[in-house]
Design a protein around this motif. Structure first.
Motif: not given
Length: 157
Positions: A29-32, A44-45, A91-93
């Motif tokens: 979502a952040a990338r988009e 994303v990688f 990303e920190v989930t």
């Protein structure tokens, strides 16, 4: 410079800051959102080799996809700001224990909360598959999951 006024906020040369982190709870979502605003952001990688996230795009050691199971702290995207400074989205989930105040559960925005609800919904679906029955008490389960996720404590199953 702001108009013709020099601000002198820093003596750092534009583009001299590299490897700056922006931590997000949903890398896709952040990338988009960045891409939708015209930012040239990488796919994303996840790093296949240690430190690959700090290497330029196209460098070996990067696997083009989020980390398996969206492992916390393991998925990235990169971009540069208009001054040429280099940024890493990470990303920190699930926070590591001790990284946040376990007594406080805070979501920074409606999008952040919605992302938390989506993760709870996915985990709850797996919970219902394991138990083999619908869980009428799902709001309490969601709440427990979301608080544990923010606190970095063991998630309910």
């Amino acid at each position: 410079m702001l108009g013709s006024v020099r601000l002198n906020v820093t003596s750092a040369a534009p583009g001299s800051a590299q490897g700056l982190y922006l931590v997000v709870s949903d890398i896709g979502a952040a990338r988009e959102e960045l891409a939708a605003r015209g930012v040239d952001v990488s796919d994303v990688f996840h790093p296949e080799t240690p430190g690959a996230q700090f290497q330029p795009d196209g460098t070996s050691g990067r696997v083009s996809a989020p980390a398996p199971d969206h492992a916390s702290y393991s998925s990235f995207a990169t971009f540069s700001d208009p001054d040429g400074n280099g940024w890493l989205l990470q990303e920190v989930t699930t926070r590591l224990p001790g990284r946040i105040d376990a007594a406080e559960t805070v979501y920074a925005s409606a999008a952040d909360l919605a992302s938390g609800l989506r993760r709870a919904a996915a985990a709850h679906g797996e919970h219902e598959k394991r138990t083999g029955e619908a869980d009428a008490n799902w709001p309490d389960w969601y709440a427990e999951y979301m608080v544990a996720e923010r606190a970095g404590t063991e998630l309910p199953t």
